[in-house]
Design an enzyme around this catalytic site. Structure first.
Site, PDB file in Angstrom:
ATOM      1  N   ALA A  97       0.075   5.364   1.198  1.00  0.00           N
ATOM      2  CA  ALA A  97       0.263   6.245   2.565  1.00  0.00           C
ATOM      3  C   ALA A  97      -0.013   5.397   3.664  1.00  0.00           C
ATOM      4  O   ALA A  97      -0.991   4.608   3.952  1.00  0.00           O
ATOM      5  CB  ALA A  97      -0.887   7.141   2.370  1.00  0.00           C
TER       6      ALA A  97
ATOM      7  N   MET B 248     -10.068   4.281   6.345  1.00  0.00           N
ATOM      8  CA  MET B 248      -8.791   4.513   5.604  1.00  0.00           C
ATOM      9  C   MET B 248      -8.521   3.067   4.767  1.00  0.00           C
ATOM     10  O   MET B 248      -8.858   1.997   5.400  1.00  0.00           O
ATOM     11  CB  MET B 248      -7.723   4.677   6.516  1.00  0.00           C
TER      12      MET B 248
ATOM     13  N   ARG C 109     -10.874  -1.405  -3.006  1.00  0.00           N
ATOM     14  CA  ARG C 109     -10.794  -2.335  -1.740  1.00  0.00           C
ATOM     15  C   ARG C 109     -12.091  -2.189  -0.920  1.00  0.00           C
ATOM     16  O   ARG C 109     -12.897  -1.320  -1.176  1.00  0.00           O
ATOM     17  CB  ARG C 109      -9.730  -1.700  -0.704  1.00  0.00           C
TER      18      ARG C 109
ATOM     19  N   ASP D 258       1.145  -1.114  -0.002  1.00  0.00           N
ATOM     20  CA  ASP D 258       0.058  -0.009   0.021  1.00  0.00           C
ATOM     21  C   ASP D 258       1.110   1.328   0.056  1.00  0.00           C
ATOM     22  O   ASP D 258       2.016   1.208   0.291  1.00  0.00           O
ATOM     23  CB  ASP D 258      -0.962   0.106   1.337  1.00  0.00           C
TER      24      ASP D 258
ATOM     25  N   ASP E  33      -1.416  -1.130   5.896  1.00  0.00           N
ATOM     26  CA  ASP E  33      -1.528  -0.431   7.205  1.00  0.00           C
ATOM     27  C   ASP E  33      -2.866  -0.201   7.593  1.00  0.00           C
ATOM     28  O   ASP E  33      -3.129   0.372   8.631  1.00  0.00           O
ATOM     29  CB  ASP E  33      -0.630   0.889   7.335  1.00  0.00           C
TER      30      ASP E  33
ATOM     31  N   HIS F 222     -14.477   6.243   0.552  1.00  0.00           N
ATOM     32  CA  HIS F 222     -14.082   6.449   2.067  1.00  0.00           C
ATOM     33  C   HIS F 222     -15.369   7.844   2.465  1.00  0.00           C
ATOM     34  O   HIS F 222     -15.584   7.798   3.520  1.00  0.00           O
ATOM     35  CB  HIS F 222     -12.802   7.268   2.137  1.00  0.00           C
TER      36      HIS F 222
ATOM     37  N   LYS G 193     -11.111   6.988  -2.197  1.00  0.00           N
ATOM     38  CA  LYS G 193     -11.620   8.408  -1.430  1.00  0.00           C
ATOM     39  C   LYS G 193     -12.840   8.502  -1.522  1.00  0.00           C
ATOM     40  O   LYS G 193     -13.565   9.038  -0.349  1.00  0.00           O
ATOM     41  CB  LYS G 193     -10.643   9.537  -1.781  1.00  0.00           C
TER      42      LYS G 193
ATOM     43  N   ALA H  88     -12.786  10.266  10.613  1.00  0.00           N
ATOM     44  CA  ALA H  88     -12.050  10.520   9.375  1.00  0.00           C
ATOM     45  C   ALA H  88     -10.981   9.526   8.892  1.00  0.00           C
ATOM     46  O   ALA H  88     -10.949   8.955   7.914  1.00  0.00           O
ATOM     47  CB  ALA H  88     -11.124  12.034   9.292  1.00  0.00           C
TER      48      ALA H  88
END
Ligand SMILES: *Cc1c(COP(=O)(O)O)cnc(C)c1O
Length: 612
Positions: free
Chosen positions: A13, A48, A149, A11, A175, A55, A52, A44
């Site tokens: 970030a 993750m 994802r 991944d 992560d 998200h 986006k 927020a």
């Protein structure tokens, strides 16, 4: 079948760059503020890893009051604006990433990537990060695939770019739980990184300000969430990844795909192993119906409605012991006909369960002698039961089942047969011959997995045997009462996954064409094997007329078994040591999900071994 790790898919970030994954956080807070909704950093952060816009929607779903699609799109617009203004400030490469990538590449491993960023967002990131020394071999954004994802499509694109067809040759490192789920859905190995992760959610300064105990508590929290998401490995830092790769490679090597030329466990089909992936309870109604169908299918292979099958947890020997313990009484005398180890094992069992018996032993390389048995039956009148092994797997000899049963029946005896390695691949007409019971197991000619034995038995006989068994757990009568009348319930914990595999194995058995087709395949396998080995100068121990089409014993001659074993294992075959005491031998089974081509390949491998 996976052989070794060929790609690591990172991944971005929070995993390889942007310690703590902060770039998107401010964007989401600003985005929602622009439509008059205050959200916390935790809110927020929670989704993750997703694309986006997904998200943004996931945050909307957490709000106490529903908001409109139009508001979501406005929040997203502001999110993008903030993100683009900030993104280059969040391109720091995390600790150990560059060295780890170098070390992976030195092993020939490709470096892939997936992300929650759109391709537009990735553009500045790719440039900035490449300038700093990190450039994966492949990148892709969810806007370039049908979905982000936790769908596995981005990983598929990586595998496609690298020419990898086996997902177990790739590792997904991330992560967030979304990363782990993406990796799981692609059937890759998955690794969660704790330090600097979005899941941990701290900047370097915030980590430094934590006490040791506080940091440990937070790491435990992250570990628990990765574990729950299904991670295969959880590491603190990226420098541990090289050890993870080594460990996976060790597992892949250990579990390399090999043809087992043994009499069980056998090489099994993928569908059989795959059937084990569902968990069931012993007492679940659907599961009990599956159990009943297995019982009926096994019964129908060699018998009819006058018979039933009693399944038993354990290997084949458990079934043999249960058969002898339940179907004979302490007052009876059993005539055991013995020409191998498995025949002898029945004597050991009889000793332990305290049955009276007469052993009639023959040379291991000769079949059981019908005339000698008749003499014994004539001279000893108090024999109640005759018991013997059909295919003596010790040597591969096939005993004259029909003649022996007819003889015993002519003398009015009960007949119990260890048909472990022949059931399903030899015609055994239980009703026609009036065989009282036979024992076999899931992992021989039915080509299931080990863990279940069974006894096919005349229902009427079983009813007479309610009080015989000296063992509680091996009492076939009690066991059958639990299965009784289509109830299908195992008396004690069922090996549920093994039973599901056996269900699938029986489906495959029917699909192949039942006993006829399975028998013919084994005969063909056996012929190719024996003719091939004969040409190479190997001598079969058992004369062809008594030789089964299950397993064959060959003279080892001057060869060393361990060297032969290892050389063939290298080439993907596992062979079996011999059990004859007089001369050194080895055995080759030809049952299981193996075919004439496999037999030819084995002959070639043996030829090569001899030439070296
Ligand atoms: C395989 C086999 C058994 C049972 O052995 P387990 O190791 O208990 O599964 C018994 N008899 C014969 C003839 C066999 O081939």
């Amino acid at each position: 079948m996976a052989t070794n790790i060929k790609a690591v898919i990172f991944d971005w970030a929070g995993t390889t760059i942007d310690y703590g994954c902060f770039a998107p956080i401010k964007g989401f807070v600003d985005g929602y503020r622009s439509i008059g909704v205050e959200i916390t950093n935790e809110m927020a952060r929670k989704p993750m890893g997703l694309l986006k816009i997904d998200h943004t929607r996931a945050i909307a779903a957490m709000l106490p009051e529903p908001i409109s699609e139009e508001q979501i799109l406005r929040a997203y617009e502001k999110f993008e604006e903030t993100l683009f203004a900030n993104i280059e400030l969040h391109c720091d490469i995390k600790e150990h990433v560059i060295e780890t990538v170098d070390a992976l590449r030195a092993q020939g491993i490709k470096i892939g990537s997936t992300t929650g960023y759109t391709s537009q967002m990735m553009e500045p990131v790719l440039k900035k990060v490449a300038d700093a020394g990190y450039a994966p071999d492949f990148w892709i954004s969810p806007d370039m695939t049908a979905k982000g994802r936790p769908y596995p499509y981005m990983i598929w694109e990586n595998l496609k770019a690298f020419g990898i067809s086996e997902p177990r040759e790739a590792i997904k490192v991330g992560d967030t739980t979304a990363d782990i789920k993406e990796g799981k859905n692609a059937n890759c190995w998955t690794v969660g990184v704790i330090m600097g992760s979005s899941e941990l959610g701290f900047s370097r300064d915030e980590v430094a300000a934590l006490s040791k105990g506080e940091l440990e508590e937070h790491k435990k929290r992250v570990r628990a969430s990765y574990y729950k998401a299904g991670a295969d490995y959880i590491i603190d830092d990226m420098d541990e990844l090289i050890d993870v790769v080594a460990d996976i490679n060790r597992k892949l090597e250990l579990n390399a795909d090999r043809k087992l030329l043994t009499p069980g466990p056998l090489t099994t089909r993928y569908s059989v192993k795959n059937a084990m992936l569902t968990d069931h309870c012993t007492w679940d109604d659907e599961y009990k119906a599956i159990t009943t169908s297995v019982i009926n299918d096994i019964t129908n292979i060699s018998a009819n409605g006058d018979y039933t099958t009693v399944l038993l947890q354990g290997s084949g020997t458990y079934a043999v012991e249960a058969m002898l313990d339940t179907l004979t009484g302490t007052g009876e005398t059993i005539l055991f006909l013995v020409n191998g180890e498995y025949g002898r094992r029945m004597l050991t069992i009889a000793d332990r369960i305290d049955r009276k018996y007469i052993p009639l032993e023959f040379n291991m390389t000769n079949p059981l002698d019908v005339e000698a048995v008749e003499e014994k039956l004539k001279e000893t009148t108090d024999i109640s039961t005759v018991a013997f092994v059909h295919c003596e797997t010790t040597t591969g000899i096939i005993n004259p089942l029909e003649d022996l049963v007819k003889l015993a029946k002519a003398y009015g005896k009960k007949v119990l047969v260890d048909a472990m390695s022949s059931f399903g691949a030899y015609d055994i007409d239980m009703p026609g011959l009036e065989i009282d019971a036979l024992a076999s197991s899931s992992n021989k000619c039915l080509e299931g997995l080990p863990g279940l034995g069974f006894v096919v038995v005349k229902k009427a006989l079983l009813e007479e045997c309610a009080d015989n068994a000296s063992s509680h757990s091996l009492d076939l009568y009690d066991q059958s009462k639990s299965f009784g009348d289509g109830n299908g319930k195992f008396r004690f914990t069922s090996p549920t996954n093994v039973l599901l595999a056996l269900r699938q194995a029986l489906d495959n058995y029917k699909m192949e064409g039942g006993l006829e087709a399975r028998k013919n395949r084994y005969i063909e396998n056996h012929n190719i094997l024996t003719e091939g080995l004969e040409k190479l100068g190997f001598k079969a121990v058992i004369p062809a007329e008594y030789q089964s089409h299950i397993i064959t014993t060959f003279e080892l001659g001057d060869l060393d078994f361990a060297s032969l074993y290892n050389a063939l294992k290298e080439k993907g075959f596992v062979i079996y040591p011999g059990k004859l005491t007089e001369i050194p031998t080895f055995r080759l089974g030809n049952i299981g999900d193996v075919y004439p081509e496999d037999m030819s390949a084995l002959v070639t491998a043996l030829d090569e071994f001899l030439k070296n």
